[in-house]
Enzyme design. Structure first.
Site, PDB file in Angstrom:
ATOM      1  N   HIS A   1      -1.234  -1.951   2.693  1.00 48.41           N
ATOM      2  CA  HIS A   1      -0.526  -3.028   1.982  1.00 48.41           C
ATOM      3  C   HIS A   1       0.967  -2.687   2.051  1.00 48.41           C
ATOM      4  O   HIS A   1       1.335  -1.510   2.039  1.00 48.41           O
ATOM      5  CB  HIS A   1      -0.858  -3.082   0.494  1.00 48.41           C
ATOM      6  CG  HIS A   1      -2.304  -3.205   0.138  1.00 48.41           C
ATOM      7  ND1 HIS A   1      -3.162  -2.150   0.121  1.00 48.41           N
ATOM      8  CD2 HIS A   1      -3.017  -4.277  -0.298  1.00 48.41           C
ATOM      9  CE1 HIS A   1      -4.362  -2.557  -0.278  1.00 48.41           C
ATOM     10  NE2 HIS A   1      -4.310  -3.841  -0.534  1.00 48.41           N
TER      11      HIS A   1
ATOM     12  N   ASP B   1       2.015   0.019  -0.334  1.00 51.16           N
ATOM     13  CA  ASP B   1       1.507   1.385  -0.125  1.00 51.16           C
ATOM     14  C   ASP B   1       2.527   2.179   0.678  1.00 51.16           C
ATOM     15  O   ASP B   1       2.689   3.375   0.518  1.00 51.16           O
ATOM     16  CB  ASP B   1       0.231   1.416   0.748  1.00 51.16           C
ATOM     17  CG  ASP B   1      -0.861   0.511   0.248  1.00 51.16           C
ATOM     18  OD1 ASP B   1      -0.893   0.237  -0.954  1.00 51.16           O
ATOM     19  OD2 ASP B   1      -1.687   0.084   1.090  1.00 51.16           O
TER      20      ASP B   1
HETATM   21  C1  XUL Z   1      -9.925  -4.286  -3.548  1.00 53.98           C
HETATM   22  C2  XUL Z   1      -9.926  -4.156  -2.086  1.00 53.98           C
HETATM   23  C3  XUL Z   1      -8.594  -4.179  -1.423  1.00 53.98           C
HETATM   24  C4  XUL Z   1      -8.552  -4.909  -0.133  1.00 53.98           C
HETATM   25  C5  XUL Z   1      -7.181  -5.043   0.459  1.00 53.98           C
HETATM   26  O1  XUL Z   1     -11.165  -4.174  -4.117  1.00 53.98           O
HETATM   27  O2  XUL Z   1     -10.950  -3.998  -1.462  1.00 53.98           O
HETATM   28  O3  XUL Z   1      -8.170  -2.867  -1.261  1.00 53.98           O
HETATM   29  O4  XUL Z   1      -9.373  -4.291   0.817  1.00 53.98           O
HETATM   30  O5  XUL Z   1      -6.288  -5.626  -0.392  1.00 53.98           O
END
Ligand code: XUL
Ligand code: CO
Length: 443
Positions: free
Chosen positions: A101, A104
């Site tokens: 993300h 991150d």
């Molecule tokens: C949350 C989840 C996230 C997504 C990406 O449960 O799985 O980490 O994979 O935003």
């Protein structure tokens, strides 16, 4: 150059009899299973948010996971250290891909412009590290759920100003994903859902969410991003009613809002169980509709009932998953992303390696078992035979839409009553165990 995992070498395949916990027992990246190598089949990715950013925080306790790259107070300096630690980890564990993300990778700044700059700076460094190491980006995504502005959602927020910031974040993240050669872009709903209908216009929120996705598609086209778009269903947590509840709900949403041809689905094992399904069901449903795009590989704990994001080590689950994946001839351009975290009591750096080794080994063994079952065709033959009565006669007419209730009544009246035919579930369950042993004996 500083080493963040100084006591750990590159993890090698040593076979099942090795007593070295820092070796692969089953995952041998270059070994062929059928016409592809294990690496080509499995396309493993590391989740930046868990493996590099995880702190072990829970609602009752503070940080337990102290990482050397987090031991820096200035946020951008910390992000750089984390990036170097990340690429050392990716290379030592032998993963070809990673996922992240925006937040991150680089810290949120005081303004949106500063956040954009932070992200761009760190991602330029990431691009160089990708070139040096050969590690690639499986997918990028924007964190539209952690910041307080998103407490009532991002694209489903009642305030269009929040919607706009979310849009700006996705715009930037699409540019960054393109720059890094990302093969996919993921939307997990985050806080796109609601707690109470006393304050929520569900229809408007869903329409806003669909418009948001259309704008993302338009912008991707504008900048030449040709990667696969993915939606990741989850039924609850953080909100009580998430709009992307499960695969069936997402298919309905994508069809309703004319997004079905541009999106595929990223299925997470633990999200499947939270929705009252199992991993295989969600994979098989998406695959049946040509929509299985990628996988967040993890597992939950049925006794807990929240998203525990544990590493996948349940061989039966993984055999079932690999069966679906092989039947659709793989996941590419998707992959198997370990959206999984070590327990907060697993405090050593080595635990990060043990965890990934366990997940990679489990999927590698499962690949071999599923491949052997598929090659011998035992399961496929059973299912084919079970439906073969639809291949001709009245069955074929039903399947092709060439009959009517009137004709079926005539047929039913003229024929003997249908006789029960066993579905033979137990016989088939035994075959899984038989192949498990067969593959293990061949190692
Ligand atoms: C949350 C989840 C996230 C997504 C990406 O449960 O799985 O980490 O994979 O935003
Ligand atoms: Co996930």
């Amino acid at each position: 150059m500083k080493e963040y995992f100084p006591n750990i070498d590159i993890v090698n395949y040593e076979g099942y009899a090795s007593s070295n916990p820092l070796s692969f027992k089953f995952y041998n990246s270059s070994e062929k299973v059928g016409d592809k190598t294990m690496a080509e089949h499995l396309r493993f990715a590391i989740s930046y948010w868990h493996t590099l950013c995880g702190t072990g925080l829970d609602p009752f306790g503070n940080q337990t996971l102290m990482r050397p790259w987090n031991d820096v107070s200035e946020p951008m300096a910390a992000a750089e250290e984390k990036l170097f630690a990340a690429f050392e980890f990716f290379q030592k564990i032998g993963a070809e891909y990673y996922c992240f993300h925006d937040r991150d990778m680089a810290p949120e700044g005081k303004t949106l412009a500063e956040s954009h700059d932070n992200l761009e700076k760190i991602c330029k460094m990431a691009l160089q590290l990708q070139k040096d190491s050969g590690v690639k980006l499986l997918w990028g995504t924007a964190n539209l759920f952690s910041h307080p502005r998103y407490m009532c959602g991002a694209a489903t927020n009642p305030d269009p100003k929040v919607f706009a910031v979310a849009g700006a974040q996705v715009k930037k993240m699409l540019e960054v994903t393109l720059m890094l050669g990302g093969e996919n872009y993921v939307f997990w709903g985050g806080r796109e859902g609601y707690e109470s209908l006393l304050n929520t216009d569900m229809k408007r929120e869903q329409e806003h969410f669909a418009n948001f996705l259309h704008m993302a598609l338009d912008y991707a086209k504008e900048i030449g991003f040709t990667g696969q778009f993915l939606i990741e269903p989850k039924p609850k947590e953080p909100t009580k009613h998430q709009y992307d509840y499960d695969v069936a709900t997402v298919i309905g949403f994508l069809k309703t809002y004319d997004l079905i041809d541009q999106f595929k689905i990223n299925i997470e094992a633990n999200h499947a169980t939270l929705a009252g399904h199992n991993f295989q069901h969600e994979l098989a449903l998406a695959s049946a509709h040509g929509l299985l795009g990628s996988v967040d590989a993890n597992r939950g704990d049925l006794l807990l009932g929240w998203d525990t994001d544990q590493f996948p080590t349940d061989i039966y689950d993984c055999v079932a998953a690999m069966g679906v994946i092989l039947n659709q001839d793989g996941l590419a351009p998707g992959g198997l992303n370990f959206d999984a975290k070590v327990r907060r009591t697993s405090t050593d750096l080595a635990d990060l390696f043990y965890a990934h080794i366990g997940g990679m080994d489990c999927f590698a063994l499962a690949l071999k078992v599923a491949h052997a079952i598929k090659t011998d065709g035992v399961m496929d033959a059973h299912i084919k035979n079970r439906y073969s009565r639809y291949d001709s006669g009245v069955g074929a007419k039903i399947e092709n839409g060439n009959t009517s209730l009137v004709e079926l009544e005539r047929f039913a009246l003229a024929n003997d009553a249908p006789k029960p035919v066993s579905a033979q579930q137990e016989k088939l369950e035994n075959i899984i165990n038989q192949y498990l042993v067969k593959v293990i004996k061949s190692l």
